[in-house]
Design a protein around this motif. Structure first.
Motif, PDB file in Angstrom:
ATOM      1  N   UNK A  61      -4.451   1.224  -2.119  1.00  0.00           N
ATOM      2  CA  UNK A  61      -4.561  -0.072  -1.435  1.00  0.00           C
ATOM      3  C   UNK A  61      -5.292  -1.012  -2.388  1.00  0.00           C
ATOM      4  N   UNK A  62      -4.854  -2.251  -2.474  1.00  0.00           N
ATOM      5  CA  UNK A  62      -5.545  -3.246  -3.311  1.00  0.00           C
ATOM      6  C   UNK A  62      -5.592  -2.780  -4.770  1.00  0.00           C
ATOM      7  N   UNK A  63      -4.530  -2.020  -5.165  1.00  0.00           N
ATOM      8  CA  UNK A  63      -4.430  -1.539  -6.538  1.00  0.00           C
ATOM      9  C   UNK A  63      -5.366  -0.402  -6.885  1.00  0.00           C
ATOM     10  N   UNK A  64      -6.092   0.104  -5.899  1.00  0.00           N
ATOM     11  CA  UNK A  64      -7.087   1.163  -6.150  1.00  0.00           C
ATOM     12  C   UNK A  64      -6.663   2.438  -5.418  1.00  0.00           C
ATOM     13  N   UNK A  65      -6.672   3.564  -6.122  1.00  0.00           N
ATOM     14  CA  UNK A  65      -6.202   4.830  -5.550  1.00  0.00           C
ATOM     15  C   UNK A  65      -7.380   5.745  -5.235  1.00  0.00           C
ATOM     16  N   UNK A  66      -7.345   6.331  -4.032  1.00  0.00           N
ATOM     17  CA  UNK A  66      -8.386   7.283  -3.621  1.00  0.00           C
ATOM     18  C   UNK A  66      -7.757   8.469  -2.911  1.00  0.00           C
ATOM     19  N   UNK A  67      -8.403   9.650  -3.005  1.00  0.00           N
ATOM     20  CA  UNK A  67      -7.881  10.801  -2.259  1.00  0.00           C
ATOM     21  C   UNK A  67      -8.146  10.660  -0.770  1.00  0.00           C
ATOM     22  N   UNK A  68      -7.204  11.138   0.032  1.00  0.00           N
ATOM     23  CA  UNK A  68      -7.344  11.116   1.493  1.00  0.00           C
ATOM     24  C   UNK A  68      -6.944  12.496   2.006  1.00  0.00           C
TER      25      UNK A  68
ATOM     26  N   UNK B 281     -12.529  -3.690  -2.023  1.00  0.00           N
ATOM     27  CA  UNK B 281     -12.364  -4.844  -1.125  1.00  0.00           C
ATOM     28  C   UNK B 281     -13.768  -5.322  -0.758  1.00  0.00           C
ATOM     29  N   UNK B 282     -14.110  -6.466  -1.291  1.00  0.00           N
ATOM     30  CA  UNK B 282     -15.461  -6.980  -1.090  1.00  0.00           C
ATOM     31  C   UNK B 282     -15.535  -7.758   0.224  1.00  0.00           C
ATOM     32  N   UNK B 283     -16.538  -7.438   1.023  1.00  0.00           N
ATOM     33  CA  UNK B 283     -16.744  -8.164   2.284  1.00  0.00           C
ATOM     34  C   UNK B 283     -17.906  -9.133   2.073  1.00  0.00           C
ATOM     35  N   UNK B 284     -17.655 -10.445   2.194  1.00  0.00           N
ATOM     36  CA  UNK B 284     -18.741 -11.406   1.986  1.00  0.00           C
ATOM     37  C   UNK B 284     -19.884 -11.201   2.991  1.00  0.00           C
TER      38      UNK B 284
ATOM     39  N   UNK C  26     -10.203   7.618   8.526  1.00  0.00           N
ATOM     40  CA  UNK C  26     -11.051   6.450   8.251  1.00  0.00           C
ATOM     41  C   UNK C  26     -11.040   6.103   6.769  1.00  0.00           C
ATOM     42  N   UNK C  27     -11.075   4.817   6.477  1.00  0.00           N
ATOM     43  CA  UNK C  27     -11.227   4.386   5.081  1.00  0.00           C
ATOM     44  C   UNK C  27     -12.396   3.396   4.978  1.00  0.00           C
ATOM     45  N   UNK C  28     -12.981   3.360   3.807  1.00  0.00           N
ATOM     46  CA  UNK C  28     -14.094   2.438   3.546  1.00  0.00           C
ATOM     47  C   UNK C  28     -13.587   1.335   2.623  1.00  0.00           C
ATOM     48  N   UNK C  29     -13.643   0.070   3.049  1.00  0.00           N
ATOM     49  CA  UNK C  29     -13.111  -1.018   2.211  1.00  0.00           C
ATOM     50  C   UNK C  29     -13.656  -1.008   0.782  1.00  0.00           C
ATOM     51  N   UNK C  30     -14.951  -0.675   0.632  1.00  0.00           N
ATOM     52  CA  UNK C  30     -15.561  -0.689  -0.704  1.00  0.00           C
ATOM     53  C   UNK C  30     -14.870   0.303  -1.646  1.00  0.00           C
ATOM     54  N   UNK C  31     -14.367   1.416  -1.096  1.00  0.00           N
ATOM     55  CA  UNK C  31     -13.671   2.410  -1.937  1.00  0.00           C
ATOM     56  C   UNK C  31     -12.415   1.829  -2.576  1.00  0.00           C
TER      57      UNK C  31
ATOM     58  N   UNK D 139       0.876  -1.173   0.000  1.00  0.00           N
ATOM     59  CA  UNK D 139       0.000   0.000   0.000  1.00  0.00           C
ATOM     60  C   UNK D 139       0.911   1.219   0.000  1.00  0.00           C
ATOM     61  N   UNK D 140       0.488   2.279  -0.679  1.00  0.00           N
ATOM     62  CA  UNK D 140       1.324   3.480  -0.735  1.00  0.00           C
ATOM     63  C   UNK D 140       0.487   4.725  -0.481  1.00  0.00           C
ATOM     64  N   UNK D 141       1.158   5.747  -0.025  1.00  0.00           N
ATOM     65  CA  UNK D 141       0.529   7.067   0.115  1.00  0.00           C
ATOM     66  C   UNK D 141       1.490   8.107  -0.430  1.00  0.00           C
ATOM     67  N   UNK D 142       0.981   8.978  -1.276  1.00  0.00           N
ATOM     68  CA  UNK D 142       1.781  10.097  -1.780  1.00  0.00           C
ATOM     69  C   UNK D 142       0.978  11.365  -1.541  1.00  0.00           C
ATOM     70  N   UNK D 143       1.559  12.285  -0.763  1.00  0.00           N
ATOM     71  CA  UNK D 143       0.792  13.487  -0.478  1.00  0.00           C
ATOM     72  C   UNK D 143       1.677  14.606   0.002  1.00  0.00           C
ATOM     73  N   UNK D 144       1.023  15.610   0.618  1.00  0.00           N
ATOM     74  CA  UNK D 144       1.795  16.761   1.107  1.00  0.00           C
ATOM     75  C   UNK D 144       1.081  17.424   2.275  1.00  0.00           C
ATOM     76  N   UNK D 145       1.857  18.191   3.023  1.00  0.00           N
ATOM     77  CA  UNK D 145       1.287  19.002   4.096  1.00  0.00           C
ATOM     78  C   UNK D 145       0.668  20.224   3.413  1.00  0.00           C
TER      79      UNK D 145
END
Lengths: 128, 184
Positions: free
Chosen positions: B122-129, B157-160, B149-154, B92-98
């Motif tokens: 995360x999981x190959x999917x990129x979202x803004x934080x 990541x499928x939750x059975x 906080x993060x939402x797995x669906x974003x 998992x990676x994060x790229x950002x700035x102050x």
């Protein structure tokens, strides 16, 4: 009746046993496993320089032993890191650390190739 | 004489902090927590890498998914195999700035409240934080703490359905890192 109850009881006990074992199964003990792959530091660094993705696929979650010279130590206690040039191993907690300059064989589980520092990362590491 | 020596030392230290282009850690701590009435789940990795560039406020993180340790081995196995598919997406990676870099004086010890924004993959999917963070400048390094906080669906990541009530809709991620100057 007895013919049915006894096998049923045995089946239930076995089922509960298997479920409990699965639920509470212990974490992997990497220190007690033999290495699946042995490299010199130069070999493994070259492998990742050339083919980072396929090397990651090959070694992910595998126990790897890497021989090389210790170039640094970082952290303490629960996150003590042993550095070789291009290889970083997180020692199991409360390990004795090697000396900088010492040539060792570092054994641990390969977790990832760190593309910030271009380093091969191992955890649950031990050395000799 | 003692005061002059201390003054000189402070000057030198101030210059040293300012002179460093990049700060780094290889032992950043990233943990996450899922809380539901049925079960609490916690995991932590203490081997995240991170680089901080004080002059631009840029921050990067990289962590191996396999390095997260759970209370129970079975949870760890499910996390890697069924949810984040670590074999396919090993990090998992994060790229950002102050965002409000002017609030921080990296040459003066103190505590600074800032906002950090960037892209989390995360999981190959990129979202803004975007999150609040605390930066503490001290003589033993630069410390950074954040929680969001993060939402797995974003992150696809499928939750059975069967375990839906055991995994929170929002997972709390906490970051703790102590940076040292990168002498390269």
């Amino acid at each position: 009746m007895r013919k049915i109850i006894i096998p049923l009881l045995i089946a239930v006990v076995l089922g509960v046993g298997v479920a409990l074992f699965t639920w509470f199964k212990p974490h992997r003990d990497v220190a007690s496993e033999d290495a699946s792959y042995n490299f010199s530091r130069g070999e493994v660094v070259e492998l990742f320089n050339q083919h980072p993705d396929s090397a990651t696929t090959l070694l992910l979650d595998q126990v790897v032993a890497i021989q090389g010279e210790v170039t640094g130590l970082e952290g303490a206690d629960s996150s003590q890191l042993v550095l070789m040039d291009g290889v970083v191993g997180a020692l199991i907690p409360n390990s004795i650390t090697p000396e900088v300059g010492q040539t060792i064989t570092l054994k641990g589980r390969f977790t990832n190739y760190d593309d910030l520092f271009f380093e091969i990362r191992l955890d649950q590491s031990t050395w000799k | 004489m003692k005061h002059i020596f201390t003054f000189c030392l402070v000057l030198v230290m101030g210059f040293t902090i300012q002179a460093q282009d990049k700060w780094f850690t290889r032992s950043g701590e990233i943990s996450f927590h899922s809380s539901t009435p049925v079960e609490d789940i916690d995991a932590v990795s203490k081997t995240a890498s991170s680089v901080l560039v004080p002059s631009t406020g840029q921050i990067q993180f990289s962590v191996g998914m396999k390095s997260f340790v759970f209370q129970r081995a079975l949870m760890q196995e499910h996390f890697n195999e069924n949810y984040v598919e670590s074999d396919k997406y090993p990090k998992a990676t994060f790229k950002g700035k102050i965002d409000d870099l002017s609030k921080v004086d990296f040459t003066t010890p103190g505590t600074y409240e800032v906002t950090v924004s960037g892209q989390l993959t995360v999981h190959g999917k990129m979202n803004p934080v975007k999150t609040n963070a605390t930066i503490v400048v001290s003589k033993d390094g630069i410390h950074a703490n954040a929680s969001f906080d993060v939402t797995p669906q974003d992150y696809d990541i499928a939750i059975p359905k069967m375990v839906e009530d055991k995994i929170a809709k929002q997972i709390t991620v906490k970051i703790k890192a102590t940076y040292q100057p990168l002498n390269k």
